[in-house]
Design an enzyme around this catalytic site. Structure first.
Site, PDB file in Angstrom:
ATOM      1  N   THR A  87      -3.771  -5.150   5.548  1.00 36.53           N
ATOM      2  CA  THR A  87      -5.093  -5.254   4.927  1.00 36.53           C
ATOM      3  C   THR A  87      -4.960  -5.972   3.588  1.00 36.53           C
ATOM      4  O   THR A  87      -3.947  -5.827   2.905  1.00 36.53           O
ATOM      5  CB  THR A  87      -5.688  -3.851   4.718  1.00 36.53           C
ATOM      6  OG1 THR A  87      -5.901  -3.241   5.993  1.00 36.53           O
ATOM      7  CG2 THR A  87      -7.009  -3.905   3.970  1.00 36.53           C
TER       8      THR A  87
ATOM      9  N   GLU B  46      -1.306   1.592   6.523  1.00 36.19           N
ATOM     10  CA  GLU B  46      -0.330   0.518   6.328  1.00 36.19           C
ATOM     11  C   GLU B  46       1.092   1.067   6.395  1.00 36.19           C
ATOM     12  O   GLU B  46       1.985   0.452   6.985  1.00 36.19           O
ATOM     13  CB  GLU B  46      -0.568  -0.173   4.989  1.00 36.19           C
ATOM     14  CG  GLU B  46      -1.823  -1.026   4.957  1.00 36.19           C
ATOM     15  CD  GLU B  46      -2.142  -1.566   3.584  1.00 36.19           C
ATOM     16  OE1 GLU B  46      -2.845  -2.588   3.508  1.00 36.19           O
ATOM     17  OE2 GLU B  46      -1.699  -0.973   2.575  1.00 36.19           O
TER      18      GLU B  46
ATOM     19  N   ASP C  32       0.498  -5.285  -3.497  1.00 34.01           N
ATOM     20  CA  ASP C  32      -0.103  -5.468  -4.825  1.00 34.01           C
ATOM     21  C   ASP C  32       0.960  -5.835  -5.841  1.00 34.01           C
ATOM     22  O   ASP C  32       0.701  -6.604  -6.764  1.00 34.01           O
ATOM     23  CB  ASP C  32      -0.832  -4.197  -5.238  1.00 34.01           C
ATOM     24  CG  ASP C  32      -1.993  -3.900  -4.318  1.00 34.01           C
ATOM     25  OD1 ASP C  32      -2.874  -4.761  -4.191  1.00 34.01           O
ATOM     26  OD2 ASP C  32      -2.016  -2.816  -3.704  1.00 34.01           O
TER      27      ASP C  32
ATOM     28  N   THR D 104      -6.382  -9.561   0.940  1.00 36.35           N
ATOM     29  CA  THR D 104      -6.799 -10.959   0.952  1.00 36.35           C
ATOM     30  C   THR D 104      -5.746 -11.884   1.546  1.00 36.35           C
ATOM     31  O   THR D 104      -6.081 -12.833   2.266  1.00 36.35           O
ATOM     32  CB  THR D 104      -7.146 -11.428  -0.468  1.00 36.35           C
ATOM     33  OG1 THR D 104      -6.045 -11.144  -1.356  1.00 36.35           O
ATOM     34  CG2 THR D 104      -8.384 -10.705  -0.995  1.00 36.35           C
TER      35      THR D 104
END
Length: 227
Positions: free
Chosen positions: A30, A107, A88, A32
């Site tokens: 998940t 995830e 991230d 961008t």
């Protein structure tokens, strides 16, 4: 998001899509950068690539359906050949912080049942130490204020994630509390152990020992692969 960052994400996503082979069971992360991967994978499926996939979030599942990627039922899956997901932050030891998109639990499940987790990031996500990005912690909604109080008692401060002025609810029906880590965070394994020991905490966004190849995209379209 700047155009340069978008180009870096797209480069990493396109490269990762070339790793997928017919017959594979593929985990879809998940975020961008993973969005770019799913779009590139969809094009390959439309060109004849035969795979089945399992998505880590409803958002990724919706995109996969739009891209005509065949999806597995969650109760059918015991292993995956490969999972492709973003991060991230990722450090030189391939430890990661994930969960900015709210899908950290699923995830981590997909990564843990995969033969390999391929991590795709733009170069801004590569760090020497953690601390500049909050650590997402998924917790059950039952008596969640008590769980937060226990976190506070251990010195962890932060805020309950909100969306539209109300608490954000994960696809699992849980809340997410974003912890402000020490700057720098020098003992992530210790922090992870302490947080996970609190009743009410479901999972943290620390990912250790799960990343395989790491694909780092750059604004000029170059992709560095670290194994």
């Amino acid at each position: 998001m700047s155009n340069a960052i978008s180009l870096a994400k797209e480069a990493a996503g396109r490269t990762a899509a070339q790793f997928i082979e017919s017959g594979m069971l593929v985990g879809l992360g998940t975020g961008t950068t993973t969005h770019c991967f799913i779009e590139a994978l969809g094009k390959r499926c439309q060109e004849g690539l035969r795979i089945q996939a399992l998505a880590s979030s409803e958002r990724s599942a919706t995109l996969a359906r739009e891209q005509k990627i065949p999806l597995l039922q969650t109760d059918q899956v015991t292993y995956l050949d490969i999972t492709v997901d973003g991060a991230d932050q990722i450090d030189p030891q391939k430890r990661m912080i994930k969960g900015g998109g709210g899908a950290l639990l699923r995830e981590k499940i997909l990564a843990s049942i995969s033969k390999e987790m391929v991590v795709i990031v733009d170069s801004s996500k590569v760090v020497e130490q953690f601390g500049s990005f909050p650590l997402p912690v998924e917790m059950v909604t039952f008596a969640y204020q008590a769980t937060i109080k226990k976190l506070n008692a251990l010195g962890y401060t932060g805020k309950l994630r909100e969306k539209g002025g109300i608490p954000y609810v994960s696809d699992n029906g849980n809340y997410i509390f974003d912890i402000s880590l020490p700057k720098p965070c020098l003992t992530p394994e210790k922090e992870n152990q302490q947080i996970r020991a609190i009743p009410g905490v479901v999972e943290t966004g620390f990912f250790f020992g799960l990343a395989g190849r790491v694909l780092i995209g750059f604004p000029d379209g170059r992709v560095e692969i670290r194994s």
